[in-house]
Design an enzyme around this catalytic site. Structure first.
Site, mmCIF file in Angstrom:
data_model
loop_
_atom_site.group_PDB
_atom_site.id
_atom_site.type_symbol
_atom_site.label_atom_id
_atom_site.label_comp_id
_atom_site.label_asym_id
_atom_site.label_seq_id
_atom_site.Cartn_x
_atom_site.Cartn_y
_atom_site.Cartn_z
ATOM 1 N N GLU B 49 0.876 -1.176 0.000
ATOM 2 C CA GLU B 49 0.000 0.000 0.000
ATOM 3 C C GLU B 49 0.903 1.213 0.000
ATOM 4 O O GLU B 49 1.751 1.372 0.878
ATOM 5 C CB GLU B 49 -0.873 0.033 1.262
ATOM 6 C CG GLU B 49 -2.116 -0.812 1.167
ATOM 7 C CD GLU B 49 -2.953 -0.710 2.444
ATOM 8 O OE1 GLU B 49 -3.789 -1.594 2.638
ATOM 9 O OE2 GLU B 49 -2.761 0.238 3.227
ATOM 10 N N ASP B 60 -6.598 9.648 9.647
ATOM 11 C CA ASP B 60 -5.293 9.169 10.098
ATOM 12 C C ASP B 60 -4.864 9.774 11.427
ATOM 13 O O ASP B 60 -5.141 10.926 11.718
ATOM 14 C CB ASP B 60 -4.232 9.479 9.032
ATOM 15 C CG ASP B 60 -4.319 8.525 7.859
ATOM 16 O OD1 ASP B 60 -4.195 7.300 8.094
ATOM 17 O OD2 ASP B 60 -4.541 8.977 6.726
ATOM 18 N N TYR B 175 -10.971 -4.519 2.956
ATOM 19 C CA TYR B 175 -10.095 -4.096 4.046
ATOM 20 C C TYR B 175 -10.984 -3.870 5.263
ATOM 21 O O TYR B 175 -11.762 -2.932 5.289
ATOM 22 C CB TYR B 175 -9.399 -2.801 3.617
ATOM 23 C CG TYR B 175 -8.338 -2.238 4.547
ATOM 24 C CD1 TYR B 175 -8.497 -2.221 5.929
ATOM 25 C CD2 TYR B 175 -7.164 -1.688 4.024
ATOM 26 C CE1 TYR B 175 -7.530 -1.687 6.756
ATOM 27 C CE2 TYR B 175 -6.185 -1.138 4.846
ATOM 28 C CZ TYR B 175 -6.373 -1.139 6.213
ATOM 29 O OH TYR B 175 -5.417 -0.596 7.023
#
Lengths: 410, 263
Positions: B49, B60, B175
């Site tokens: 990734e 994040d 994911y």
């Protein structure tokens, strides 16, 4: 009738939260179910009489609505042209229009069983309004504020703390309002079960832009009725300052279908809308992009990286703008201009001297545009500007710019 | 069949779980970042990734935020990230590369141009955090048409009613974000993750990879053992942030990969 409906500017957003190409729901999957639930609850509340009864009661007895529509006679005479009215939302409890929206969101949060409220704030006005309403209802309140803004808006930081809120100085990114919004979103994604995110402007993922507008449109509705009473007709021009654009959307929305009414939004031109980007004029100096859950005009570089805006006014210091404004700009229903720091400061002083009103730096931008255009307009031309906040919070900033030494506190 | 599909078919044949690593493109600088990337397959990484730096990475934690800032300060752009992938492809034509980031830099470049350029650079899949299924018309559908996988995140808030919508246009793999939170936060327990993976697998044949909060070979193994593989990002980025020499970073990655491969 059908044609009228088609021609209406008041039907947005569509079911995907779009105003034309703007708006939408650009958030991570973790938040998506929360946003859909909020939309469902808001759609329900919107048509629920008991929700609006609670709002109206608090608007009347807690906020002090309706705010007056005031004829600024000396300023009108001084400028020698159009008749100038001010919608006095700076007289609201907590000193700005922000509380109109906060009340709506907190009542909704309570109905949804949420016990913890988070908010972002720039100048601190939305943070103070949120802390205030949370104190009133006994809710836990956490306010994210850029570290730089914590420094330049100390009185509001202290107010929030007095009201029992936790103020978190944001140092991520560059520590500004957009970073405060990022950190609020990070908090929300972490505390999804008990937390309600109370956004302070007409931006963010759907349904926020529409919901915040709906809570703020009380400004325009009152102004319309008050103008009928004062002048027996609609104003010719309505003007408001824009950071994210909630006070402006609140004033503009009820007038969107009154095609005789000219609508002007005033962005913060900072040191001038130039290549150095020392301004916050997203519409004048930006281009469409995606940030904080919606597509709208943004200040960004060629690579799609978001730029920091600059303005003397912390409340306008945001690199984006509500998506409905982007749409009104593109279809041409509203006109957007920019005013520099210098022009806003001059308007601030003139308002103090002529009307005995100390305006916040945000509406000083709107007033500066009024000062620019009023002298050239006929005496029967009516302008209504939104005096959306009072200037107590700004006196230190203004003093500094005027070269006046003032100790903040002993 | 994309490189991602081929990789999972090969892993399945070997009876192995996948190890997926994340690094931020251009962190700490272009050359070092490329050197690390080139070393990942030998360290046991099955899928790379590659983070697209963005000024406002709202999903994040601090580790990835700062990595993005370092990259941007070092002059990294979307073009340079594509250049990195193309450079990597010169010596490795099998390891899948998934670009992971936020929509605005892609939107700013223009979706069609981006897809053409990404495909040419040897990119195999995309993870775009702020594009939920509700915005599929933006990039997901055009990407699939261009032959790129669009990998979706499923989260603990994605309930059974919503899951089909999330899976509908997903390809390559799913994911699963093991916690509600941001990258680099505390790890989930394998015992909590197992039923969630089973829940997703009951509705799709795609491999389910689990990430967020995995920092050690032990957790990597534990999580991979209840899924089709594990993703590690912040822990690797922290090593890079600490200024470790490339061989040390790669040996750290190898520990995590070995963990997943033991599962």
């Amino acid at each position: 009738m059908a044609e009228d409906l088609i021609n209406s500017f008041m039907t947005g957003p569509d079911e995907n939260g779009r105003f034309g190409d703007f708006g939408g729901r650009f958030v991570s999957e973790t938040l998506m179910p929360l946003i859909l639930e909020l939309e469902k609850q808001y759609e329900h509340a919107k048509t629920d009489d008991s929700f609006w009864a609670e709002m109206n009661d608090l608007w009347t007895h807690y906020v002090g609505r309706p705010s007056p529509l005031y004829f600024a006679s000396r300023l009108t005479e001084h400028l020698g042209g159009a008749k100038i009215y001010m919608k006095r939302d700076e007289l609201n409890h907590t000193g700005a229009h922000k509380i109109n929206n906060v009340l709506g969101q907190i009542i909704l949060a309570r109905r949804m069983g949420k016990t913890r409220i988070i908010a972002e704030t720039g100048a601190g006005q939305h943070g103070v309004a949120t802390a205030t309403v949370c104190a009133k209802f006994g809710l836990k309140c956490v306010v994210y504020m850029g570290a730089h803004d914590v420094e330049r808006q100390k009185p509001n930081v202290f107010r929030m703390r007095l009201l029992g809120a936790e103020v978190v100085p944001v140092t991520s990114g560059r520590g500004t309002l957009k970073d405060a919004m990022n950190d609020a979103l990070r908090d929300w994604v972490t505390n999804v079960r008990d937390t309600f995110y109370c956004i302070g402007t007409v931006a963010g993922p759907h349904p926020y832009p529409a919901m915040v507008r709906d809570f703020q449109q009380i400004i325009g509705k009152e102004a319309k009725a008050q103008m009928q009473e004062a002048e027996g007709r609609l104003p010719d021009t309505i003007i408001a300052a824009i950071g994210g654009g909630s006070n402006a959307m609140g004033l503009f929305f009820p007038f969107l279908d009154d095609k005789s009414v000219e609508i002007i939004g005033v962005e913060a031109g900072g040191k001038g809308v130039n290549a150095d980007m020392e301004h916050c004029a997203s519409l004048t100096g930006g281009r469409p992009g995606v940030l904080h859950g919606n597509r709208t005009y943004l200040l960004q570089d060629d690579d799609g990286q978001i730029l920091e805006g600059y303005s003397i006014s912390a409340g306008l210091d945001y690199p984006g703008i509500g998506p409905e404004h982007s749409w009104l700009h593109e279809i041409g229903r509203a006109k957007y201009v920019s005013i520099t720091d210098k022009e806003a400061l001059a308007a601030f002083q003139l308002c103090c001297e002529q009307e005995g009103i100390i305006p916040a730096l945000e509406p000083s931008h709107a007033l500066a545009h009024v000062i620019k255009i009023a002298p050239e307009l006929p005496k029967d031309h009516i302008i209504c500007m939104n005096m959306c906040g009072r200037g107590d919070k700004d006196i230190f900033t203004v003093a500094k710019h005027l070269g006046f030494e003032m100790a903040e506190a002993d | 069949m994309t490189r991602i599909d081929a990789k999972f078919a090969a892993l399945k044949a070997e009876g192995k779980k996948a190890f997926v690593s994340y690094i931020m493109a251009g962190d700490p600088d272009y050359a070092t970042s490329l050197e690390i990337m080139k070393g990942l397959p030998a360290a046991g990484v099955d899928i790379i990734e590659l983070g697209l730096p963005f000024t406002d990475p709202m999903a994040d934690g601090p580790t990835i935020q700062l990595a993005g800032q370092r990259a941007l300060e070092g002059g990294q752009t979307l073009q340079k990230t594509l250049d990195m992938a193309a450079e990597f492809r010169k010596s490795d034509d099998t390891t899948p590369i998934v670009l992971m980031g936020y929509y605005n830099p892609i939107y700013s470049r223009g979706v069609d141009k981006f897809l053409t350029d990404a495909k040419a650079a040897g990119i195999d899949g995309l993870i775009v955090v702020d594009l939920p299924p509700e915005e599929d018309e933006e990039l997901c559908i055009p990407a699939q048409k261009a032959g790129l996988n669009f990998i979706r995140l499923a989260t603990p808030t994605t309930d059974d009613q919503r899951l089909p919508k999330v899976l509908q246009n997903t390809s390559g793999f799913v994911y699963y974000v093991s916690i509600t939170g941001i990258t680099g936060a505390a790890a989930a327990e394998a015992t909590d993750v197992a039923p969630e993976v089973a829940r997703i697998k009951s509705q799709t044949d795609l491999p389910v990879i689990v990430g967020f909060g995995i920092r050690t070979p032990e957790t990597s193994q534990a999580i991979a053992s209840v899924a089709d593989g594990a993703v590690v990002g912040s822990a690797i980025v922290s090593e890079i942030a600490a200024g470790k020499p490339v061989p040390e970073v790669l040996s750290f990655v190898k520990g995590l990969a070995d963990g997943a491969h033991r599962a």
